[in-house]
Design a protein around this motif. Structure first.
Motif, PDB file in Angstrom:
ATOM      1  N   GLY A  50       0.796  -1.217   0.000  1.00  0.00           N
ATOM      2  CA  GLY A  50       0.000   0.000   0.000  1.00  0.00           C
ATOM      3  C   GLY A  50       0.831   1.269   0.000  1.00  0.00           C
ATOM      4  N   LEU A  51       2.049   1.203  -0.533  1.00  0.00           N
ATOM      5  CA  LEU A  51       2.938   2.355  -0.580  1.00  0.00           C
ATOM      6  C   LEU A  51       2.983   2.931  -1.993  1.00  0.00           C
ATOM      7  N   ARG A  52       3.377   4.206  -2.087  1.00  0.00           N
ATOM      8  CA  ARG A  52       3.474   4.855  -3.390  1.00  0.00           C
ATOM      9  C   ARG A  52       4.799   5.591  -3.496  1.00  0.00           C
ATOM     10  N   HIS A  53       5.378   5.545  -4.672  1.00  0.00           N
ATOM     11  CA  HIS A  53       6.612   6.269  -4.956  1.00  0.00           C
ATOM     12  C   HIS A  53       6.333   7.213  -6.123  1.00  0.00           C
ATOM     13  N   PRO A  54       6.456   8.526  -5.931  1.00  0.00           N
ATOM     14  CA  PRO A  54       6.042   9.471  -6.978  1.00  0.00           C
ATOM     15  C   PRO A  54       6.913   9.455  -8.222  1.00  0.00           C
TER      16      PRO A  54
END
Length: 303
Positions: A50-54
């Motif tokens: 559930g993580l995001r990396h821009p």
């Protein structure tokens, strides 16, 4: 049966043929899968958590090509895989004399208009002089006059205050020629752009200095897949990753916690650094653009 003819029941691949020996295509496929795994495994792990990396997730979320599709190796049209079982590569492959090959004819019949459109866009873009005066302000125009809760990457702070960010956009104006960047501008930012790009004017306006036009080489490559080989798709993806990094380093967001040193385009030194990086990406894009144009020409010649 004449030498080089398809066995009964086989489907012609169309055009000229190149034969890849079994050890060669197996090596190329394994190399491609290892290369792509280095990009996709961290993304898939973040997605599970559930993580995001821009920066590193962008190409998987903005574009429609899924990680599994990027990983699957295709040799391209007109390549015979010696000793291959067509079932190993999917229902688009058929037996040919000595192995398997992509049944390019039916695919090309359906996609000929797309191939021609992509070829025209790329050729017209390549023919224009590159422009390096936008300084990445398209990303700033996407946050112009937004509240903190409206920001696309709200988990990351802006480098300047909202008021100072808006002031940079208002004072410098925006010179964006790329419709798919322009369409994400905030409503107040759109009149500040020197151009008003539309989808209909895309082939008229795109130019080879634009970072988004360079990034989109990946899109055009995968839209031509499997008619073009996966090696070219992966080469375009690799460049697009580097472009995205420059794009976000020059953005108004502070991503230093992720290890990305800002390019402060609000300063003369930052603008000079950005233009140099933009020029380097344009130089790297040129041979890939021409490889895609050549691939389109080969495909259109087979109609």
């Amino acid at each position: 049966m004449p030498a080089g003819a398809d066995p009964p029941g086989a489907v012609s691949t169309g055009g000229r043929r190149e034969v890849l020996a079994e050890p060669d295509w197996r090596r190329r496929r394994a190399q491609h899968e290892r290369r792509v795994d280095g990009w996709t495994r961290p993304h898939l792990a973040r997605r599970r958590d559930g993580l995001r990396h821009p920066v590193q997730d962008f190409l998987f979320t903005y574009y429609s090509h899924r990680p599994a599709q990027l990983r699957r190796w295709h040799p391209g049209a007109g390549i015979v895989l010696a000793g291959a079982d067509p079932a190993e590569f999917g229902d688009r492959y058929q037996p040919v004399d000595g192995g398997a090959a992509l049944a390019a004819g039916p695919l090309l019949a359906r996609r000929a208009d797309t191939v021609a459109w992509v070829r025209d866009l790329l050729a017209r873009t390549a023919a224009r002089p590159a422009q390096f005066g936008c300084f990445g302000l398209h990303e700033w125009a996407m946050v112009y006059r937004q509240t903190p809760g409206q920001l696309r990457h709200a988990a990351w702070p802006l480098r300047l205050s909202s008021a100072d960010t808006d002031r940079v956009v208002a004072e410098r104006g925006v010179r964006c020629s790329h419709f798919d960047a322009f369409r994400f501008f905030t409503e107040p930012a759109r009149p500040l752009n020197l151009l008003q790009p539309t989808r209909e004017r895309q082939a008229e306006l795109e130019q080879p200095g634009c970072l988004h036009a360079t990034m989109d080489l990946y899109k055009w490559a995968y839209k031509l897949s499997p008619l073009v080989g996966s090696d070219l798709v992966a080469d375009c993806f690799a460049l697009a990753r580097d472009v995205r990094e420059i794009d976000m380093r020059a953005s108004p967001y502070d991503l230093s916690a992720l290890g990305y040193r800002p390019i402060p385009i609000e300063t003369p030194a930052g603008r000079a650094e950005y233009a140099a990086a933009q020029r380097a990406m344009s130089d790297r894009a040129a041979p890939l653009r021409h490889r895609l144009i050549a691939a389109c020409d080969d495909l259109l010649a087979q109609r």
